[in-house]
Design a protein around this motif. Structure first.
Motif, PDB file in Angstrom:
ATOM      1  N   TYR A 439     -79.761 -77.426   6.754  1.00 45.41           N
ATOM      2  CA  TYR A 439     -79.627 -75.972   6.693  1.00 45.41           C
ATOM      3  C   TYR A 439     -80.763 -75.283   7.439  1.00 45.41           C
ATOM      4  N   THR A 440     -80.452 -74.142   8.020  1.00 44.28           N
ATOM      5  CA  THR A 440     -81.463 -73.166   8.409  1.00 44.28           C
ATOM      6  C   THR A 440     -81.008 -71.817   7.875  1.00 44.28           C
ATOM      7  N   LEU A 441     -81.956 -71.036   7.388  1.00 41.28           N
ATOM      8  CA  LEU A 441     -81.628 -69.751   6.769  1.00 41.28           C
ATOM      9  C   LEU A 441     -82.695 -68.738   7.170  1.00 41.28           C
ATOM     10  N   SER A 442     -82.250 -67.583   7.616  1.00 41.80           N
ATOM     11  CA  SER A 442     -83.166 -66.500   7.987  1.00 41.80           C
ATOM     12  C   SER A 442     -82.541 -65.173   7.592  1.00 41.80           C
ATOM     13  N   ASN A 443     -83.356 -64.126   7.611  1.00 42.36           N
ATOM     14  CA  ASN A 443     -82.831 -62.799   7.286  1.00 42.36           C
ATOM     15  C   ASN A 443     -83.402 -61.757   8.232  1.00 42.36           C
ATOM     16  N   TYR A 444     -82.651 -60.703   8.443  1.00 41.00           N
ATOM     17  CA  TYR A 444     -83.052 -59.646   9.367  1.00 41.00           C
ATOM     18  C   TYR A 444     -82.289 -58.375   9.016  1.00 41.00           C
ATOM     19  N   THR A 445     -82.715 -57.273   9.643  1.00 39.14           N
ATOM     20  CA  THR A 445     -82.027 -56.007   9.466  1.00 39.14           C
ATOM     21  C   THR A 445     -81.884 -55.341  10.830  1.00 39.14           C
ATOM     22  N   TYR A 446     -81.541 -54.055  10.824  1.00 44.99           N
ATOM     23  CA  TYR A 446     -81.287 -53.309  12.047  1.00 44.99           C
ATOM     24  C   TYR A 446     -81.986 -51.959  11.992  1.00 44.99           C
ATOM     25  N   THR A 459     -87.077 -60.167  11.582  1.00 43.62           N
ATOM     26  CA  THR A 459     -86.518 -61.474  11.215  1.00 43.62           C
ATOM     27  C   THR A 459     -87.567 -62.347  10.529  1.00 43.62           C
ATOM     28  N   GLN A 460     -87.162 -62.981   9.438  1.00 44.33           N
ATOM     29  CA  GLN A 460     -88.013 -63.930   8.725  1.00 44.33           C
ATOM     30  C   GLN A 460     -87.191 -65.156   8.341  1.00 44.33           C
ATOM     31  N   VAL A 488     -79.408 -58.884   6.188  1.00 45.30           N
ATOM     32  CA  VAL A 488     -78.422 -59.928   6.452  1.00 45.30           C
ATOM     33  C   VAL A 488     -79.116 -61.282   6.337  1.00 45.30           C
ATOM     34  N   HIS A 489     -78.481 -62.223   5.642  1.00 53.72           N
ATOM     35  CA  HIS A 489     -79.015 -63.572   5.509  1.00 53.72           C
ATOM     36  C   HIS A 489     -78.093 -64.526   6.267  1.00 53.72           C
ATOM     37  N   TYR A 510     -72.801 -65.421   7.220  1.00 54.79           N
ATOM     38  CA  TYR A 510     -73.698 -64.270   7.325  1.00 54.79           C
ATOM     39  C   TYR A 510     -73.482 -63.395   6.090  1.00 54.79           C
ATOM     40  N   TYR A 511     -74.447 -63.441   5.180  1.00 52.34           N
ATOM     41  CA  TYR A 511     -74.310 -62.732   3.906  1.00 52.34           C
ATOM     42  C   TYR A 511     -75.107 -61.430   3.948  1.00 52.34           C
ATOM     43  N   THR A 512     -74.441 -60.315   3.639  1.00 50.74           N
ATOM     44  CA  THR A 512     -75.086 -59.011   3.544  1.00 50.74           C
ATOM     45  C   THR A 512     -75.578 -58.824   2.114  1.00 50.74           C
ATOM     46  N   LEU A 513     -76.871 -58.971   1.904  1.00 48.65           N
ATOM     47  CA  LEU A 513     -77.453 -58.980   0.562  1.00 48.65           C
ATOM     48  C   LEU A 513     -77.969 -57.586   0.217  1.00 48.65           C
TER      49      LEU A 513
END
Length: 518
Positions: A439-446, A459-460, A488-489, A510-513
């Protein structure tokens, strides 16, 4: 400028083709495409099933309604409704075409309800009936009107779609860059100064009595509308000014989504949006939510190019398994990439959020409309007029069927108190599923800003500290560190294999948390 725009468009389309080509071959095994009619049928030899329509019929499908007798009706952009028979044949060698209605002003939706067709024209919702039974419409009735039209090309009106109470829903495009005489036909909000035609950028509800009710606002190009199994209404929007990337929103009273020019109608009688004093511009979306109380986040962000470039129609899979393992989920049309994407939704603290997944690429042209047939298969109405898309055709009608084979996919992605639960269509191999390297997992916004679209920002990476596989192999629980609300994750699960050693057909989710469950 025109040459540059065309060059950029071709670059985006070529990039999309490279991204989707590897998955398309595998998708065909599980969901083959049957071409009923396309504009490329006479010149493209790749499909022996393609059948040309009558010479005078340019089948730019803008609405589809499946009828109980096995026929389907299609609205086309030049203003007609046609009824097609023989569409369930494979190959479709005996399709017949009957013109039912004419002289409509760019109908962009179609439903069959209570013995009549309903379609949204530029300036009204219209009921169309055949009273004498000769197969041709003889009654056109205005059901509702009252939104503004300046004459700008971008003032599309979409719908209708029905909710569980029998109301019909319509969504209205923003007019872009209004000038001159067109500007004179607008209204202006006295507080913020935005100008648009009346109710432009709004979602409207028409009651069974014909009352037109403004419900929610902030739409840019809301070309898709749909209801989930609970009867709640959703719409899709497309990237542009104030819209960072494509989105899926839950429509409800008083919700404001993103495009601020819809606030031109804020002071009108019937408006459900009030007291917007200031618009944050150029801030990350989570900060915009804090500064702008009326602004609500989308239920789903579709990361740009990764899950489409221009979302369109919404279709709920109501087939109870006839279309594969995704019953109860949304399928969303995609214009530029000529594709369909998939959406899983759940409620957390009473609000919708969830995950989107790639599903099926390789349609002959831009997918504008979707409709599920009586046998569970899905009709895709195609037209790319005005914008470029992948595919060999400029318009047509195709049918997507399930082969009966179950693809190995992430069926659902649930947010939990400590991470995410992944539900699979087939049991996973425990060794690969419990390996953190799978797995790779990251999160970001706009950014929320007046500029066209947004890159992914802030992004993290997320670390996965614990992995648990259920006894049946269908659920994998991930304990995740560093999740952030309103981000978004993005999950890549390329290392997972099924018990039969199959890789995931689409390893991305792509999960919108918006909210972390308690």
């Amino acid at each position: 400028m025109v040459k540059l725009t065309r060059t950029l468009t071709l670059f985006f389309v070529f990039t999309s083709l490279l991204m989707s080509s590897h998955s398309q071959a595998g998708e065909e095994e599980y969901y083959p495409l049957i071409s009923i009619v396309t504009s490329a049928a006479k010149t493209d030899s790749r499909s022996k099933n393609w059948k040309p329509a009558p010479d005078d019929l340019v089948l730019e499908v803008s609405g589809i309604a499946a009828l109980e007798d096995g026929r389907i009706a299609v609205a086309i952009r030049k203003g007609e409704i046609w009824i097609l028979d023989g569409v369930y044949e494979n190959p479709p060698k005996n399709v017949t075409y009957q013109k039912f209605a004419t002289a409509l002003h760019e109908p962009l939706g179609l439903i069959w309800n209570d013995g009549a067709f309903y379609t949204t024209q530029r300036s009204e919702l219209t009921r169309i009936k055949d009273n004498d039974g000769d197969g041709v419409a003889d009654e056109y009735t205005t059901v509702a009107k009252g939104w503004g039209v300046t004459g700008h090309y971008h003032e599309y009106a979409f719908g209708p779609k029905l909710d569980c109470d029998g109301n019909m829903w319509v969504t209205l495009n923003i007019g872009l860059g209004l000038k001159g005489d067109l500007l004179k036909r607008t209204i202006q909000d006295p507080k913020l100064g935005y100008r648009q035609a009346l109710w432009r950028g709004w979602g409207m509800k028409i009651t069974p009595k014909g009352e037109l009710i403004p419900v929610c606002a902030g739409m840019r190009s809301p070309s898709g509308i749909g209801s989930n199994a609970e009867g709640d209404m959703f719409y899709t929007d497309q990237q542009g000014n104030w819209v960072a990337t494509n989105t899926l929103h839950h429509m409800r009273e008083g919700a404001f989504f993103h495009h601020v020019e819809a606030l031109a109608s804020m002071s009108q009688p019937g408006s459900t949006i009030h007291d917007v004093e200031n618009i944050p511009n150029g801030v990350p979306f989570p900060q915009a939510i804090e500064k702008f109380p009326q602004l609500v986040p989308p239920a789903i962000w579709f990361p740009y190019k990764k899950v489409g470039q221009s979302g369109t129609d919404i279709m709920l899979d109501k087939s109870e398994g006839k279309f594969g393992p995704f019953a109860g989920q949304f399928f969303v049309g995609e214009f530029t990439q000529a594709a369909i994407n998939r959406v899983f939704l759940e409620k957390v603290d009473g609000e919708y959020q969830g995950a989107c997944f790639p599903f099926r690429h390789g349609f002959a042209s831009a997918v504008l409309r979707l409709e599920q047939g009586e046998d569970g298969s899905v009709f895709a109405g195609l037209t790319n007029r005005g914008w470029s898309s992948l595919g060999a055709a400029s318009y047509g009608l195709q049918r997507l069927v399930w082969s009966g084979k179950t693809p190995f996919e992430i069926k659902e992605m649930h947010a939990t108190k400590n991470g995410f639960d992944l539900i699979f269509t087939e049991p996973v191999d425990p060794e690969t599923a419990t390996n953190p390297e799978s797995y790779t997992l990251s999160n970001y916004t706009y950014l929320y800003h007046s500029t066209y679209g947004s890159d992914e920002i802030q992004t993290q990476r997320n670390s996965i500290s614990k992995i648990t596989v259920s006894d049946d192999g269908l659920k994998v629980a991930l304990k995740v560190e560093g999740r952030r609300e309103l981000y978004v994750h993005e999950l890549e699960a390329k290392g997972i294999r099924s018990r039969d050693n199959e890789p995931l057909l689409h390893p991305q989710a792509y999960y919108t948390l918006n909210r972390i469950p308690d």
